[in-house]
Design an enzyme around this catalytic site. Structure first.
Site, short mmCIF file in Angstrom:
data_model
loop_
_atom_site.label_atom_id
_atom_site.label_comp_id
_atom_site.label_asym_id
_atom_site.label_seq_id
_atom_site.Cartn_x
_atom_site.Cartn_y
_atom_site.Cartn_z
CG HIS A 324 7.20 16.50 51.74
ND1 HIS A 324 7.04 17.41 52.74
CD2 HIS A 324 8.50 16.62 51.34
CE1 HIS A 324 8.17 18.06 52.94
NE2 HIS A 324 9.08 17.59 52.11
CD GLU A 325 10.70 15.17 48.33
OE1 GLU A 325 11.20 16.06 47.60
OE2 GLU A 325 11.05 15.00 49.51
CG HIS A 328 9.46 20.63 48.16
ND1 HIS A 328 9.52 21.66 49.07
CD2 HIS A 328 9.81 19.50 48.85
CE1 HIS A 328 9.91 21.19 50.24
NE2 HIS A 328 10.09 19.88 50.14
CD GLU A 404 11.58 20.15 53.52
OE1 GLU A 404 10.87 19.13 53.67
OE2 GLU A 404 12.21 20.40 52.47
#
Length: 464
Positions: A324-325, A328, A404
């Site tokens: 997920h990070e 970004h 997100e």
């Protein structure tokens, strides 16, 4: 009555407009918090759709924790707004500027040394803010966080940390401010461009050095030991061409059992930082729950508390969180945020250049005979721009939620939907996040989508 208001001098209109807008924002925030507190009070049973996600004991713990935090936020917010109003009404800003002038005069410096007086003013203002905020911070840490099992600090550690933060802040703030004021003074007609470029350079330097030189002053950073997790992280980074150079574990458990992970760095020098409380196999809070010898009475700055549940995520879930990070980064969210921030900064400095010469802005806040640059920065950026700042903050919150969802979708595209699904549930439980939110409160405040929305977006993934 309306005519008498508009008959007021322009500086009075400015002053009361600033004060009125400040209270309007406060009352709006208080209304939103009231709506959310009503949710905390009325939702006493786990909703049916959450039955497989959260047990009733954890649900009740999170409800009471968030209720206590909301009540604390109400009283601290009311105090802050009242304090700010009294400072404005009683002329606190020009008074403190006068005190700063007296201090510089004692050292044989006249009023011509405006930058020196500005630095004394800034140091006194931040000291005042630190002292008035200390009781609230103590209550939040040693009453609320302590009551709900998150605080890991002793009083000595907390106070030492507070002093260290103040000193480090002054070491950064004062030189940066003095250079900024100097640039504005000598910059001529295009000073706002030079000021913007300077603040851009400072922000990039701080982002670059923060985790290597500033954060280690407060927390211990150690390289993640060689092993399966490190190998898997490096492989995942390589698969998406993320230029990873180091992976660190930060000893966040010394101050709190809350968990987090982030990456930092520019160009080909990226690092990943994992909180030890995020790692199931490394968290000291898990080890504290294991049987210990009778003689275990080690004195330290932090206190390990027995836990009935495992803290953190297993390795596949950690990889999903990092997926997920890294999403970004891969999707350009970090760059987009920097661009938005710098466009906003340039716009504000440009408007500052237009407004700094308006004497009525200074007179409105008690500066009848002088127009100090630092005070101009404070008045324009903090007070005059406040409506714009509120609107921008809301827009960035909306954009953040969108980012997100996109980062979650990226982790899913890497085949980590199931692991991210279970990791989000675990992290929500570990941090006692309450999964039910008032729609208006969450729309205005939540930079991350509520848990249920994220789980729905990930799809119907079977859990173990």
């Amino acid at each position: 009555m309306v005519e008498s208001v508009f008959d007021l001098p322009v500086e009075k209109l400015i002053f009361y407009a600033v004060l009125g807008f400040s209270w309007t924002v406060y009352l709006w925030e208080a209304y939103l918090s009231y709506r959310q507190r009503s949710i905390y009070r009325s939702t006493t049973h786990v909703p049916q759709e959450l039955g497989k996600i959260m047990d009733s004991e954890t649900f009740e713990k999170s409800r009471l924790y968030q209720l206590d935090k909301s009540n604390f936020s109400f009283w601290s917010g009311l105090y802050s707004e009242t304090e700010g109003t009294l400072i404005l009404l009683l002329g606190g800003i020009p008074l403190l500027w006068g005190v700063a002038g007296s201090v510089t005069t004692r050292f044989g410096l006249s009023s011509e040394y405006e930058i020196t007086q500005s630095l004394v003013f800034l140091m006194l203002a931040t000291l005042f803010s630190a002292l008035t905020g200390l009781p609230w911070s103590l209550y939040n840490t040693f009453v609320i966080e302590e009551k709900h099992g998150f605080n890991q600090q002793t009083m000595g550690f907390f106070l030492k940390d507070a002093v260290k933060k103040f000193v480090v802040t002054q070491c950064i703030l004062l030189p940066v401010t003095s250079l900024l004021l100097y640039i504005i003074k000598i910059g001529g007609d295009y000073f706002f461009i030079y000021a913007w470029l300077f603040t851009l350079a400072v922000s990039l330097v701080l982002v670059t050095i923060y985790a290597d030189y500033i954060a280690p002053l407060f927390d211990k950073f150690t390289p993640l030991p060689d092993g399966e997790l490190k190998t898997d992280i490096e492989s995942m980074a390589k698969s998406i061409n993320f230029p990873l150079t180091k992976v660190y574990v930060v000893e966040g458990s010394k101050r709190s059992s809350h968990s987090n992970a982030y990456f930092y760095g520019f160009f080909k020098n990226k690092r990943i930082v994992l909180f030890d409380t995020l790692l199931e196999d490394y968290s000291p809070l898990n080890k504290s729950g294991e049987p210990q010898p009778e003689s275990d009475d080690s004195a330290s700055d932090s206190k390990a508390k027995p836990k009935n549940k495992k803290q953190g995520c297993n390795n596949p879930e950690i990889l999903a969180v990092l997926g997920h990070e890294l999403g970004h980064w891969k999707l350009g969210h970090t760059v987009k945020n920097i661009v938005i921030s710098q466009m906003n900064s340039f716009l504000c400095f440009s408007l500052f250049a237009v407004l700094i010469g308006r004497k009525e802005l200074f007179v409105a806040f008690g500066f009848d005979n002088s127009q100090p640059t630092l005070i101009g920065l404070m008045i324009i950026f903090q007070f005059i721009f406040s409506p714009y700042n509120e609107l921008l903050s809301f827009c960035l919150t909306v954009l953040s939620r969108r980012f997100e969802f996109q980062a979650d979708a990226f982790a899913r595209s890497m085949g980590k939907a199931s692991e991210l699904y279970s990791a989000l549930i675990k992290l929500n439980k570990d941090n006692l996040g309450f999964p039910v939110a008032d729609w208006l409160f969450s729309m205005w405040h939540y930079s991350h989508p509520p848990l249920l929305e994220r789980l729905r977006a990930l799809g119907n993934v079977k859990q173990d």
